[in-house]
Structures are given as C-alpha cells and as structure tokens.
Design a protein around this motif. Structure first.
Motif, PDB file in Angstrom:
ATOM      1  N   LEU A   1      -4.712   6.699 -33.997  1.00 30.53           N
ATOM      2  CA  LEU A   1      -4.073   5.921 -35.069  1.00 30.53           C
ATOM      3  C   LEU A   1      -3.796   6.828 -36.267  1.00 30.53           C
ATOM      4  N   ALA A   2      -3.027   6.303 -37.216  1.00 30.98           N
ATOM      5  CA  ALA A   2      -2.713   7.030 -38.458  1.00 30.98           C
ATOM      6  C   ALA A   2      -2.103   8.393 -38.154  1.00 30.98           C
ATOM      7  N   ASN A   3      -1.192   8.411 -37.192  1.00 35.03           N
ATOM      8  CA  ASN A   3      -0.561   9.658 -36.785  1.00 35.03           C
ATOM      9  C   ASN A   3       0.919   9.630 -37.181  1.00 35.03           C
ATOM     10  N   PRO A   4       1.297  10.356 -38.240  1.00 37.07           N
ATOM     11  CA  PRO A   4       2.700  10.289 -38.694  1.00 37.07           C
ATOM     12  C   PRO A   4       3.679  10.726 -37.613  1.00 37.07           C
ATOM     13  N   ALA A   5       3.228  11.525 -36.650  1.00 42.26           N
ATOM     14  CA  ALA A   5       4.151  12.053 -35.637  1.00 42.26           C
ATOM     15  C   ALA A   5       4.690  10.962 -34.709  1.00 42.26           C
ATOM     16  N   VAL A   6       4.015   9.803 -34.615  1.00 40.73           N
ATOM     17  CA  VAL A   6       4.513   8.770 -33.684  1.00 40.73           C
ATOM     18  C   VAL A   6       5.474   7.793 -34.376  1.00 40.73           C
ATOM     19  N   HIS A   7       5.686   7.978 -35.684  1.00 42.02           N
ATOM     20  CA  HIS A   7       6.638   7.158 -36.445  1.00 42.02           C
ATOM     21  C   HIS A   7       6.402   5.663 -36.268  1.00 42.02           C
ATOM     22  N   GLY A   8       5.156   5.262 -36.306  1.00 46.40           N
ATOM     23  CA  GLY A   8       4.840   3.835 -36.285  1.00 46.40           C
ATOM     24  C   GLY A   8       4.882   3.193 -34.912  1.00 46.40           C
ATOM     25  N   LEU A   9       5.057   3.967 -33.856  1.00 44.36           N
ATOM     26  CA  LEU A   9       5.128   3.382 -32.501  1.00 44.36           C
ATOM     27  C   LEU A   9       3.927   3.871 -31.687  1.00 44.36           C
ATOM     28  N   TYR A  10       2.909   3.008 -31.563  1.00 44.44           N
ATOM     29  CA  TYR A  10       1.651   3.403 -30.930  1.00 44.44           C
ATOM     30  C   TYR A  10       1.514   2.772 -29.543  1.00 44.44           C
ATOM     31  N   PRO A  11       1.630   3.579 -28.486  1.00 47.59           N
ATOM     32  CA  PRO A  11       1.391   3.029 -27.144  1.00 47.59           C
ATOM     33  C   PRO A  11      -0.118   2.996 -26.862  1.00 47.59           C
ATOM     34  N   VAL A  12      -0.513   2.396 -25.742  1.00 49.67           N
ATOM     35  CA  VAL A  12      -1.886   2.590 -25.262  1.00 49.67           C
ATOM     36  C   VAL A  12      -1.872   3.958 -24.585  1.00 49.67           C
ATOM     37  N   ASP A  13      -2.627   4.898 -25.140  1.00 38.71           N
ATOM     38  CA  ASP A  13      -2.559   6.275 -24.647  1.00 38.71           C
ATOM     39  C   ASP A  13      -3.950   6.718 -24.199  1.00 38.71           C
ATOM     40  N   LEU A  14      -4.167   6.612 -22.882  1.00 30.83           N
ATOM     41  CA  LEU A  14      -5.505   6.951 -22.377  1.00 30.83           C
ATOM     42  C   LEU A  14      -5.771   8.450 -22.473  1.00 30.83           C
ATOM     43  N   GLY A  15      -4.695   9.241 -22.541  1.00 33.14           N
ATOM     44  CA  GLY A  15      -4.863  10.685 -22.715  1.00 33.14           C
ATOM     45  C   GLY A  15      -5.544  10.987 -24.046  1.00 33.14           C
ATOM     46  N   VAL A  16      -5.093  10.298 -25.108  1.00 38.30           N
ATOM     47  CA  VAL A  16      -5.715  10.488 -26.430  1.00 38.30           C
ATOM     48  C   VAL A  16      -7.184  10.091 -26.363  1.00 38.30           C
TER      49      VAL A  16
ATOM     50  N   TYR B   1       6.441  -1.265 -26.162  1.00 37.57           N
ATOM     51  CA  TYR B   1       6.608  -2.528 -25.415  1.00 37.57           C
ATOM     52  C   TYR B   1       7.792  -3.233 -26.072  1.00 37.57           C
ATOM     53  N   PRO B   2       8.381  -4.246 -25.438  1.00 33.20           N
ATOM     54  CA  PRO B   2       9.501  -4.941 -26.090  1.00 33.20           C
ATOM     55  C   PRO B   2       9.016  -5.642 -27.364  1.00 33.20           C
TER      56      PRO B   2
ATOM     57  N   THR C   1       3.509  -6.376 -33.781  1.00 33.75           N
ATOM     58  CA  THR C   1       4.781  -5.842 -34.271  1.00 33.75           C
ATOM     59  C   THR C   1       4.922  -6.200 -35.755  1.00 33.75           C
ATOM     60  N   PHE C   2       5.310  -5.228 -36.561  1.00 34.52           N
ATOM     61  CA  PHE C   2       5.497  -5.474 -38.004  1.00 34.52           C
ATOM     62  C   PHE C   2       6.842  -4.905 -38.459  1.00 34.52           C
ATOM     63  N   TYR C   3       7.531  -5.639 -39.322  1.00 32.49           N
ATOM     64  CA  TYR C   3       8.731  -5.119 -39.988  1.00 32.49           C
ATOM     65  C   TYR C   3       8.628  -5.453 -41.467  1.00 32.49           C
ATOM     66  N   ARG C   4       9.255  -4.620 -42.299  1.00 36.05           N
ATOM     67  CA  ARG C   4       9.373  -4.954 -43.720  1.00 36.05           C
ATOM     68  C   ARG C   4      10.819  -5.313 -43.990  1.00 36.05           C
ATOM     69  N   HIS C   5      11.034  -6.469 -44.603  1.00 40.04           N
ATOM     70  CA  HIS C   5      12.399  -6.904 -44.949  1.00 40.04           C
ATOM     71  C   HIS C   5      12.569  -6.876 -46.467  1.00 40.04           C
ATOM     72  N   HIS C   6      13.825  -6.677 -46.890  1.00 40.07           N
ATOM     73  CA  HIS C   6      14.138  -6.672 -48.326  1.00 40.07           C
ATOM     74  C   HIS C   6      15.190  -7.738 -48.594  1.00 40.07           C
ATOM     75  N   PRO C   7      15.104  -8.425 -49.744  1.00 37.95           N
ATOM     76  CA  PRO C   7      16.041  -9.513 -50.013  1.00 37.95           C
ATOM     77  C   PRO C   7      17.491  -9.037 -49.956  1.00 37.95           C
TER      78      PRO C   7
ATOM     79  N   GLU D   1      11.118   0.782 -41.364  1.00 40.61           N
ATOM     80  CA  GLU D   1       9.878   0.120 -41.802  1.00 40.61           C
ATOM     81  C   GLU D   1       9.434  -0.807 -40.665  1.00 40.61           C
ATOM     82  N   ARG D   2       8.945  -0.189 -39.639  1.00 39.70           N
ATOM     83  CA  ARG D   2       8.612  -0.881 -38.385  1.00 39.70           C
ATOM     84  C   ARG D   2       7.336  -0.264 -37.841  1.00 39.70           C
ATOM     85  N   LEU D   3       6.416  -1.107 -37.429  1.00 32.60           N
ATOM     86  CA  LEU D   3       5.144  -0.625 -36.873  1.00 32.60           C
ATOM     87  C   LEU D   3       4.856  -1.431 -35.612  1.00 32.60           C
ATOM     88  N   LEU D   4       4.660  -0.749 -34.496  1.00 33.26           N
ATOM     89  CA  LEU D   4       4.301  -1.422 -33.247  1.00 33.26           C
ATOM     90  C   LEU D   4       3.009  -0.810 -32.733  1.00 33.26           C
ATOM     91  N   VAL D   5       2.003  -1.636 -32.532  1.00 38.03           N
ATOM     92  CA  VAL D   5       0.740  -1.136 -31.993  1.00 38.03           C
ATOM     93  C   VAL D   5       0.466  -1.891 -30.698  1.00 38.03           C
TER      94      VAL D   5
END
Ligand SMILES: Cc1cc2nc3c(=O)[nH]c(=O)nc-3n(C[C@H](O)[C@H](O)[C@H](O)COP(=O)(O)OP(=O)(O)OC[C@H]3O[C@@H](n4cnc5c(N)ncnc54)[C@H](O)[C@@H]3O)c2cc1C
Length: 500
Positions: free
Chosen positions: A451-466, A214-215, A88-94, A106-110
């Motif tokens: 991976l690198a798919n703008p359509a998922v907006h940074g939320l990547y599940p385990v996708d066995l279909g892909v 995932y949570p 899980t990644f977030y970007r924070h600003h002061p 600014e959130r990325l979950l893989v």
C-alpha cells in the motif's frame, strides 16, 4: 440459560441461532416482520472470515457458502446479492465531469479479492436477513415478530440474559436509561438514500478509464464530493443501493436534494440521472449514534445497537460478526457470560467505536484533497489487510477477541487518532506532503500488500508476490508463506467445515 435477543436483523438472528446451537433456550423478538427493506449491505474480507469461523465452530454450513460470491450463487441463487471485488473511490468537482487524467486521475481502486469466485458481496438485506431469520427458526429459536418489546415482556419471558440487536432502534438504551455518548464522536453526517433501478455503469458514463485491477463498478463505489460522499453498491440483478453522506443539509425535500446534487456533479448526473428510486428517497439529518456502555449485568448490545459512525470503509457487518463471535464464546458450555467477560466486551467495543470514528472523521477532513484522502484510506487498508492475512495464514478462534481495525496493535493502534490530529493541522502543501510520508512510515510495519505506493497510481491489485516479499512483516519465513498461499488465494476450505 434463557436468552432474549431483541431485533432480528442478520446479526440478531445469527447470534440467536448460534446460542440455540449451543443449547440455550432462545427467544428472538422483532417489532417488524420479514422480508423488510434495510441498508448496510457491503461485506468485506474480514466479515467473510468471521462468517467462515462461525460456520466452522457451530456447524452453520450456509454461513460458509454466504462468505464468497461464487459459493453464494451456487448454493443460494435466490438470495439477491452483488459482486464486490474491492473499494473504488473517485473525487468529483462541481460543474466538471470526472476527469480521466492518466496517472493523475483522482481515482483509487483497492482490490479485496483475487477473483470473482472468492469475492465479497453486497447483501440485499431484505433477502439475507430473511434467510437468517428462517435459519434461526429452523434451528429451534422461538421467533416472535410484530412484538413491541418492553421490560415487562422480558420479565414475563423470565430471561436470564438479554442481547440488544435492535440497531439504531436502541431498545435497551431506552429501557435501561443507558446515556448517549454522541458528544464523543467526531464524525457528523446526514444520509440521503434509496435503492435505484437503471443506474448506469461507470465504464459507460466515463469513457477512457484505464483498466484497473477489477472492473470499477463491481465494488463498493465511493464518489467523494465537496458536501461529503456518495456510496453506490450494485447488485447482480441490476438494482443499485446509493446514498449521499452529507456534512451539512442541502435545501429542499429529499427528491430535490437528490436532483440538486446530481446536477452539481455531471458524472453523478450521468450515472443516476435516469435511475428510478424503488423506494421514496429518504433523508436523515444525522446518522451517528453512540452509547456510554455496550454491556452490563444480564445484558449486552451488538455493535449497531451500541454505536454507528458511517458507512465509509464498510465496517458495520464485519464488526457485528466479530461481536457475535465474542458473545457466543462467552456463552459456550451452556453458561451465561461472566461479569469480567462483559466488562472486556464493553471496553473493546468502546475502543473500537472510537477507532472507527477517528479513522472516518479523519477521512472526512481529508476529502478536500484527494491525495490526503487516499493516504488516510491506506490506514484502513493496512489494518484490515494485515488482519486478514494473519487470519488466513494462522486461523484461530482467538481472533474474536483481537481488536478490530488495529485496536490494541502496538503499531497501528494509535494511528487513526494521531492522523485525525495531523489532518486538523495540515494547512500548507508541505504539511500535506508530510502527512502522506507520515502515513507511509506509520503503516510500514503492517504493510503486507504494497500500500501507499505512488508507482501504482492508485490501482492496487491483490499481489501475492508483494506479500511473499514482505513475509518478515508477518513474522514468517519466505517458504512458510509460500506454503500458505492456497489459503490466501481463497482455496476451498469446506473440508474444515466437514471436519467439525
Ligand atoms: C447508511 C448506512 C450504510 C451502511 N453501509 C454499510 C456497509 O456498506 N457495510 C457494512 O458492513 N455496514 C454498513 N452499515 C452498517 C450496517 O447497517 C449495520 O452494521 C447492520 O445493519 C447491523 O445489523 P443488525 O442486525 O445489528 O441491526 P439492524 O439491521 O439495524 O436490525 C435491527 C432489527 O431490530 C428491529 N428492532 C428495532 N427496534 C426494536 C424493538 N424495540 N423491538 C424489537 N425489534 C426491534 C428492527 O426492526 C430490525 O429488524 C451501514 C449503515 C448505514 C446507516
């Protein structure tokens, strides 16, 4: 062969046990005593695959059970650990709370696993390392703690081969005079860290976060800030391991530095403001180390004794286990490693240390723009997910000698170095768009997980279909990939162990 392993972290203890199982006469020397506090806690799918291979090859059934969260809690409920479903990644600003902005967050979950049962774990190292030492002793390793080891100790013990598993302790570097190659490294960061009680869950501190694959909290959580980043690893019993990696020092004593950073980033303040450190917060101004050699006549180092880059992307445990597999293969049939095997080991560790460094140094450069950082992270995820899928669909002990993080891969091998160069030269918005396109193209032939798919907006599940769609990327037919799916879902492979 009589072998001394110096250092009884999980890596030294596990290697000592494997060597004993192979029939060697093994002494394991530790300057401290167990249980003891240690950091370096977040495992990954590649780490767990290596544990499973070691379990299968050397009959270490505990390693098999420790390779998945569900099996771990069933077999070893007393060994404390945390559920890790992904990165899980977030970007924070002061001065601003983390902003939930829908698709523009600014959130990325893989996701790294499809469910909790087969998920990775955060290892409470005090418990896990203690377990590995006890298991080594039970296997017949001669364990001596509170030992201040010197070259004379090793002479007295008449050892034929020495493994340095002393981590940053750098035992052999000091005694053999192995020079430092720190100047080779591009990554530079200090560390401010402890374990904390009472850290809040992100989902409680950041209202309105859309559901991810995932949570968010049950993951290796990375909070990217201007000064560097904060890791946060939650254990199942409520304790959180957290540490800031800082490009530059912040003024003050460690507690003041910690408070000051929490004040600057309101969401981090909300998460950790009421948390109590369980150990005094400590600061190390630089955590990288790197030596000129990892092996020579009569000796070898495990990765953490040889080089350390950064916790970003959780590479340490997986890399250490891969090196254990390599050294163990060199010592099979009751023999000592041959010179050419040690040369190969040394060269591979050197290439892998460079690779981790390029990847992480690039990620630090990219941190100022979250879209660049997310693109750089895709290089890591492409390398590890391709390796993981290959290892699951075609398990083989030869994997031990394959390069870590794409080293030696004709597609990905050169990407981390090139990406660091590109990031250094990405100045304009167009350069940044070009960089993202370049990453997408560079990983395409290894991108088995969408991976690198703008359509998922940074939320990547385990996708066995892909994965099934991309069967050709793995050199497999659609049908053969579909028949391999149970292995990819993490179906129970205990039968492989009992067949041993
Ligand atoms: C801040 C930080 C965060 C990290 N996070 C992660 C992560 O999330 N995931 C991941 O995979 N990796 C991570 N790592 C890397 C991870 O810590 C290492 O890969 C791992 O600890 C290596 O284990 P080890 O058993 O080789 O060494 P260590 O755990 O360092 O153990 C070395 C042992 O040697 C003993 N020793 C030292 N000197 C001597 C001596 N002279 N004589 C006898 N004994 C000696 C020490 O007492 C210790 O018990 C992180 C590292 C750091 C610094």
């Amino acid at each position: 062969m009589r072998v001394a392993v110096v250092g009884s972290g999980f890596a030294g203890s596990l290697l000592a046990r494997v060597l004993k199982v192979q029939g060697h006469d093994v002494v394991l020397l530790e300057r401290g005593t167990h249980p003891r506090f240690a950091i370096g806690e977040s495992s990954t799918p590649l780490a767990n695959l290596a544990l499973e291979r070691l379990a299968r090859r050397y009959g270490l059934d505990d390693c098999y059970d420790l390779a998945a969260h569900g099996r771990w809690i069933k077999r070893f409920p007393e060994l404390r650990r945390g559920l890790k479903r992904g990165f899980t990644f977030y970007r924070h600003h002061p001065g601003r709370p983390f902003a939930v902005q829908g698709a523009r967050s600014e959130r990325l979950l893989v996701a790294a696993s499809p469910n909790d049962h087969v998920a990775d774990t955060h290892w409470l190292r005090a418990d896990v390392d203690h377990h590995f030492v006890r298991a080594a002793i039970a296997a017949g390793v001669d364990y001596r703690d509170r030992s201040e080891v010197t070259p004379e100790t090793l002479k007295r013990l008449k050892v034929d081969f020495t493994v340095d598993a002393s981590g940053a302790g750098g035992f052999l570097a000091r005694h053999l005079g192995v020079p430092s190659h720190l100047e080779r490294m591009h990554t530079r960061a200090g560390l401010l860290f402890s374990h904390f009680d009472g850290a809040r869950l992100i989902r409680n501190a950041v209202p309105g976060l859309p559901a991810g694959p995932y949570p968010d909290d049950w993951a290796a959580v990375h909070h990217v800030i201007e000064e560097g980043w904060l890791y946060s690893l939650r254990f199942d019993h409520g304790v959180t391991s957290a540490g800031f990696l800082l490009k530059q020092s912040v003024a003050g004593a460690p507690e003041e530095m910690w408070r000051c950073l929490l004040q600057r980033y309101p969401t981090l303040g909300a998460l950790f403001g009421d948390a109590k450190p369980l150990f005094p917060i400590a600061y190390e101004p630089r955590i990288q180390h790197r030596l000129a050699h990892a092996a020579g006549r009569g000796w070898a180092m495990l990765p953490h004794a040889y080089a350390f880059v950064d916790p970003l992307f959780s590479t340490g445990i997986a890399w250490s286990l891969r090196a254990i597999e390599r050294l163990a293969l060199c010592c099979e049939h009751a023999r000592a490693p041959r010179e050419q095997e040690l040369t190969r080991y040394d060269a591979l560790l050197s290439a892998e240390a460079d690779q981790i460094d390029w990847l992480v140094a690039g990620a630090y450069l990219a941190m100022s723009r979250f879209e660049l950082f997310a693109a750089q992270a895709m290089i890591y995820f492409a390398a590890v997910s391709f390796a993981e899928v290959r290892q699951r669909v075609a398990p083989s002990d030869d994997v031990a000698w394959s390069g870590f993080l794409g080293v030696g891969d004709r597609v990905l091998g050169g990407v981390p170095r090139a990406s660091l160069w590109r990031l250094r030269h990405a100045r304009t918005p167009q350069d940044r768009r070009d960089f993202i396109d370049w990453v997408t193209r560079s990983i395409a032939a290894r991108n088995v997980c969408g991976l690198a798919n703008p359509a998922v907006h940074g939320l990547y599940p385990v996708d066995l279909g892909v994965l099934v769609q991309r069967h050709a990327t793995l050199g497999m037919s659609r049908e053969s990939l579909i028949s391999a799916l149970p292995a990819l879902r993490g179906a129970d492979r205990r039968s492989l162990i009992s067949d041993h």
